[in-house]
Design a protein around this motif. Structure first.
Motif, PDB file in Angstrom:
ATOM      1  N   LYS A 220       0.841  -1.202   0.000  1.00  0.00           N
ATOM      2  CA  LYS A 220       0.000   0.000   0.000  1.00  0.00           C
ATOM      3  C   LYS A 220       0.879   1.256   0.000  1.00  0.00           C
ATOM      4  O   LYS A 220       0.619   2.210  -0.717  1.00  0.00           O
ATOM      5  CB  LYS A 220      -0.924  -0.022   1.237  1.00  0.00           C
TER       6      LYS A 220
ATOM      7  N   GLU B 165       3.213   0.865  -3.425  1.00  0.00           N
ATOM      8  CA  GLU B 165       2.433   0.515  -4.615  1.00  0.00           C
ATOM      9  C   GLU B 165       2.892  -0.773  -5.290  1.00  0.00           C
ATOM     10  O   GLU B 165       2.087  -1.558  -5.717  1.00  0.00           O
ATOM     11  CB  GLU B 165       2.381   1.663  -5.625  1.00  0.00           C
ATOM     12  N   GLN B 166       4.174  -0.977  -5.425  1.00  0.00           N
ATOM     13  CA  GLN B 166       4.684  -2.223  -5.998  1.00  0.00           C
ATOM     14  C   GLN B 166       6.072  -2.498  -5.440  1.00  0.00           C
ATOM     15  O   GLN B 166       6.819  -1.565  -5.158  1.00  0.00           O
ATOM     16  CB  GLN B 166       4.742  -2.167  -7.518  1.00  0.00           C
TER      17      GLN B 166
ATOM     18  N   ARG C  46       1.797  -6.487  -6.464  1.00  0.00           N
ATOM     19  CA  ARG C  46       0.866  -5.367  -6.321  1.00  0.00           C
ATOM     20  C   ARG C  46      -0.389  -5.849  -5.590  1.00  0.00           C
ATOM     21  O   ARG C  46      -0.703  -7.029  -5.603  1.00  0.00           O
ATOM     22  CB  ARG C  46       0.448  -4.830  -7.694  1.00  0.00           C
TER      23      ARG C  46
ATOM     24  N   GLU D  76      -6.266  -4.163  -1.366  1.00  0.00           N
ATOM     25  CA  GLU D  76      -6.331  -2.714  -1.149  1.00  0.00           C
ATOM     26  C   GLU D  76      -7.300  -2.387  -0.015  1.00  0.00           C
ATOM     27  O   GLU D  76      -7.014  -1.549   0.841  1.00  0.00           O
ATOM     28  CB  GLU D  76      -6.767  -2.028  -2.447  1.00  0.00           C
TER      29      GLU D  76
END
Length: 157
Positions: A41, A44-45, A90, A96
């Motif tokens: 989070k 992002e990656q 991801r 998420e």
């Protein structure tokens, strides 16, 4: 507070284990799983080796965590656009949501800390937290001096 988040993630701490209001979240996944989700989070990656560095865990352990999270549908893995040999991790939509809930809980807890401390005390708290985290991560012998990893010779017949 951004400094505190960075302190937690960059020093391989398990953020949810520090807060009492996270029991319902920890029943769903391990604290290592949540740490991996929160790292994704935050960044992002991440590649597997980057995750291992941030979590302070061996690559084999992080691979197991990633496989578990893929199986549960919280992360997905894809080839890097820059280098097809590199796999990046991801968050999925479900991942998420879980990460956002955990982050919201952490923000609530950090908000409580901010309310309890003055601006000066907050800076001291962050500084001391970083100092303590670094001290706890050092490998010290009982006399207090740093130990360097030693290699052993194994006789092979």
């Amino acid at each position: 507070m951004q400094q505190l988040f960075e302190l937690i993630f960059k020093n391989g701490l398990r953020p949810l284990s520090m807060f009492p209001d996270t029991t319902h979240l920890e029943l769903q996944l391990t604290s290592s799983d949540f740490s991996a989700l929160l790292l994704l989070k935050f960044y992002e990656q991440l590649t597997m080796s980057q995750m291992a560095d941030h979590l302070g865990a061996p690559l084999s352990t992080v691979t197991s965590i990633a496989k578990r999270l893929v199986k549960k549908g919280y992360i997905y893995r894809e080839k890097s656009l820059q280098d097809q040999r590199i796999i990046v991790n991801r968050l999925t939509e479900d991942g998420e949501q879980i990460a956002e809930e955990a982050l919201s809980t952490m923000n609530t807890m950090f908000g409580r800390i901010e309310l309890a401390l003055t601006a000066e005390e907050l800076q001291q708290f962050i500084h001391l937290s970083l100092k303590v985290a670094k001290a706890l991560q050092q490998n010290l012998d009982p006399a207090g001096s740093s130990k360097s990893p030693t290699s052993r010779k194994i006789k092979i017949e």
